[in-house]
Design an enzyme around this catalytic site. Structure first.
Site, PDB file in Angstrom:
ATOM      1  N   SER A 138       0.852  -1.200   0.000  1.00 19.80           N
ATOM      2  CA  SER A 138       0.000   0.000   0.000  1.00 19.80           C
ATOM      3  C   SER A 138       0.879   1.238   0.000  1.00 19.80           C
ATOM      4  CB  SER A 138      -0.874   0.012   1.260  1.00 19.80           C
ATOM      5  OG  SER A 138      -1.494   1.275   1.405  1.00 19.80           O
ATOM      6  N   TYR A 151      -1.207  -0.689  10.609  1.00 21.00           N
ATOM      7  CA  TYR A 151      -1.297  -1.030   9.182  1.00 21.00           C
ATOM      8  C   TYR A 151      -0.067  -0.570   8.395  1.00 21.00           C
ATOM      9  CZ  TYR A 151      -3.483  -1.212   4.491  1.00 21.00           C
ATOM     10  OH  TYR A 151      -3.777  -1.468   3.172  1.00 21.00           O
TER      11      TYR A 151
HETATM   12  N1  LIG Z   1      -8.910  -0.774  -0.322  1.00 22.81           N
HETATM   13  C1  LIG Z   1      -7.863   0.049  -0.291  1.00 22.81           C
HETATM   14  O1  LIG Z   1      -8.016   1.280  -0.326  1.00 22.81           O
HETATM   15  C2  LIG Z   1      -6.473  -0.514  -0.263  1.00 22.81           C
HETATM   16  C3  LIG Z   1      -5.411   0.391  -0.441  1.00 22.81           C
HETATM   17  C4  LIG Z   1      -4.111  -0.092  -0.411  1.00 22.81           C
HETATM   18  C5  LIG Z   1      -3.876  -1.443  -0.231  1.00 22.81           C
HETATM   19  N2  LIG Z   1      -4.934  -2.293  -0.048  1.00 22.81           N
HETATM   20  C6  LIG Z   1      -4.625  -3.701   0.155  1.00 22.81           C
HETATM   21  O2  LIG Z   1      -5.299  -4.479  -0.823  1.00 22.81           O
HETATM   22  C7  LIG Z   1      -5.534  -5.786  -0.299  1.00 22.81           C
HETATM   23  C8  LIG Z   1      -6.998  -6.153  -0.517  1.00 22.81           C
HETATM   24  O3  LIG Z   1      -7.789  -5.265   0.240  1.00 22.81           O
HETATM   25  P1  LIG Z   1      -9.302  -4.904  -0.118  1.00 22.81           P
HETATM   26  O4  LIG Z   1      -9.408  -3.445  -0.119  1.00 22.81           O
HETATM   27  O5  LIG Z   1      -9.753  -5.695  -1.274  1.00 22.81           O
HETATM   28  O6  LIG Z   1     -10.014  -5.377   1.248  1.00 22.81           O
HETATM   29  P2  LIG Z   1     -11.175  -6.401   1.581  1.00 22.81           P
HETATM   30  O7  LIG Z   1     -12.295  -6.246   0.629  1.00 22.81           O
HETATM   31  O8  LIG Z   1     -11.413  -6.230   3.032  1.00 22.81           O
HETATM   32  O9  LIG Z   1     -10.492  -7.822   1.316  1.00 22.81           O
HETATM   33  C9  LIG Z   1      -9.548  -8.369   2.197  1.00 22.81           C
HETATM   34  C10 LIG Z   1      -9.374  -9.824   1.820  1.00 22.81           C
HETATM   35  O10 LIG Z   1      -8.394 -10.409   2.688  1.00 22.81           O
HETATM   36  C11 LIG Z   1      -8.926 -11.614   3.204  1.00 22.81           C
HETATM   37  N3  LIG Z   1      -8.338 -11.939   4.499  1.00 22.81           N
HETATM   38  C12 LIG Z   1      -8.294 -11.162   5.615  1.00 22.81           C
HETATM   39  N4  LIG Z   1      -7.716 -11.850   6.619  1.00 22.81           N
HETATM   40  C13 LIG Z   1      -7.397 -13.074   6.114  1.00 22.81           C
HETATM   41  C14 LIG Z   1      -6.795 -14.224   6.666  1.00 22.81           C
HETATM   42  N5  LIG Z   1      -6.370 -14.273   7.941  1.00 22.81           N
HETATM   43  N6  LIG Z   1      -6.617 -15.313   5.865  1.00 22.81           N
HETATM   44  C15 LIG Z   1      -7.040 -15.293   4.573  1.00 22.81           C
HETATM   45  N7  LIG Z   1      -7.606 -14.228   3.999  1.00 22.81           N
HETATM   46  C16 LIG Z   1      -7.788 -13.133   4.763  1.00 22.81           C
HETATM   47  C17 LIG Z   1     -10.435 -11.361   3.293  1.00 22.81           C
HETATM   48  O11 LIG Z   1     -11.146 -12.574   3.274  1.00 22.81           O
HETATM   49  P3  LIG Z   1     -11.779 -13.342   4.545  1.00 22.81           P
HETATM   50  O12 LIG Z   1     -12.263 -12.290   5.497  1.00 22.81           O
HETATM   51  O13 LIG Z   1     -12.842 -14.151   3.917  1.00 22.81           O
HETATM   52  O14 LIG Z   1     -10.677 -14.165   5.090  1.00 22.81           O
HETATM   53  C18 LIG Z   1     -10.659 -10.620   1.993  1.00 22.81           C
HETATM   54  O15 LIG Z   1     -10.806 -11.531   0.927  1.00 22.81           O
HETATM   55  C19 LIG Z   1      -5.132  -5.742   1.171  1.00 22.81           C
HETATM   56  O16 LIG Z   1      -3.833  -6.267   1.318  1.00 22.81           O
HETATM   57  C20 LIG Z   1      -5.125  -4.252   1.478  1.00 22.81           C
HETATM   58  O17 LIG Z   1      -4.257  -3.939   2.554  1.00 22.81           O
HETATM   59  C21 LIG Z   1      -6.227  -1.862  -0.078  1.00 22.81           C
END
Ligand SMILES: NC(=O)c1ccc[n+]([C@@H]2O[C@H](COP(=O)([O-])OP(=O)(O)OC[C@H]3O[C@@H](n4cnc5c(N)ncnc54)[C@H](OP(=O)(O)O)[C@@H]3O)[C@@H](O)[C@H]2O)c1
Length: 254
Positions: A138, A151
């Site tokens: 990120s 984070y």
């Molecule tokens: N959204 C943003 O603005 C943003 C910005 C920068 C970076 N990111 C990064 O992008 C990635 C995806 O985020 P997102 O925004 O798509 O968030 P999200 O919709 O909350 O998705 C997070 C995913 O991670 C999985 N997860 C969480 N804990 C887990 C565990 N212990 N084991 C296996 N799976 C797990 C969740 O599935 P389950 O709960 O079903 O396990 C879900 O599929 C993350 O690494 C996040 O830090 C996001």
């Protein structure tokens, strides 16, 4: 393999947000898209609505489970060509009011979760002399930001890790990428109580990620304007950076 000619792709965090959208966009394009997350029901729904997406439920904090996932994918579909290590956990937290359980979750999911997957993938990719590993970090890892204590440091660690991996794994034929999104509209950001400049959809984010991966890019960061601003902040001397961010953060709280 960094040209997009993947047959088998593994996505962690595939049940929601960016990971789910990546799986949707690869559905029918790649022969076997393996999705992992804890929510087996959501993975099942995604798989049922697709042609080539298959569910491999598992918790990234469980090293044995990750090794099991990779073994199962490879025995069913063949070698993993591309692994997108995307599972992540976010918690808004003040350093003045630490919640150690949430801090631990951040480290265990965001950093050690990637390590568990790497432990399963690296020996297999090295033996084959090919493969592509992409780590979702990120822009929050570029510099210290307020309220990001559980984070930002994990994402900074992932950026550092990706550089180390690139140096060490490339001579073995393994491509390494690090993905640094700005704000993306997903369940992770849905409750954020602060402004999210330049926020883009998960569909847009997944398109940009896949474009970068097909080109074999090391860093894939977006959206461009926000990234340029964040990279500029990274270049600022401390004497300018801290007062500027403090001022911006106070405004952000309304
Ligand atoms: N959204 C943003 O603005 C943003 C910005 C920068 C970076 N990111 C990064 O992008 C990635 C995806 O985020 P997102 O925004 O798509 O968030 P999200 O919709 O909350 O998705 C997070 C995913 O991670 C999985 N997860 C969480 N804990 C887990 C565990 N212990 N084991 C296996 N799976 C797990 C969740 O599935 P389950 O709960 O079903 O396990 C879900 O599929 C993350 O690494 C996040 O830090 C996001």
């Amino acid at each position: 393999m960094a040209d997009g000619s993947w047959s088998v792709v593994w996505i962690t965090g595939g049940s929601s947000g960016i990971g789910r959208e990546l799986a949707r966009q690869l559905d029918g394009v790649v022969g076997h898209v393996a999705v992992t997350a804890r929510s087996a029901d959501k993975l099942g729904e995604l798989s049922a609505a697709s042609r080539t997406v298959f569910a491999y439920p598992g918790d990234v904090t469980d090293a044995d489970a990750m090794a099991g996932c990779v073994d199962e994918i490879e025995s069913r579909a063949g070698p993993v060509d591309l692994a997108i290590l995307n599972a992540g956990a976010w918690a808004l937290m003040d350093a003045t009011d630490l919640d150690l359980a949430a801090v631990r979750t951040g480290v265990e999911v965001n950093y050690l979760g990637v390590m568990n997957a790497l432990d399963a993938l690296i020996p297999k990719m090295m033996a084959r002399g090919k493969g592509h590993i992409a780590i979702v970090a990120s822009v929050a890892g570029y510099r210290g930001l307020p309220r990001s204590v559980a984070y930002g440091p994990t994402k900074a660690a992932l950026n550092n890790l990706a550089e180390t991996l690139k140096l060490e794994l490339e001579p073995h034929g393994i491509t390494v990428s690090v993905i640094n999104p700005g704000f993306v509209d997903t369940p992770m950001t849905a409750d954020n109580p602060f402004p999210m400049p330049g926020i883009i959809s998960a569909k847009d984010a997944a398109e940009r990620i896949l474009k970068g991966l097909r080109r074999g890019r090391f860093e894939i960061a977006f959206p461009t304007g926000f990234i340029l601003a964040m990279k500029l902040l990274r270049l600022l001397p401390d004497a300018v950076y801290f007062p500027l961010v403090r001022k911006f953060a106070v405004r952000g709280r309304g």
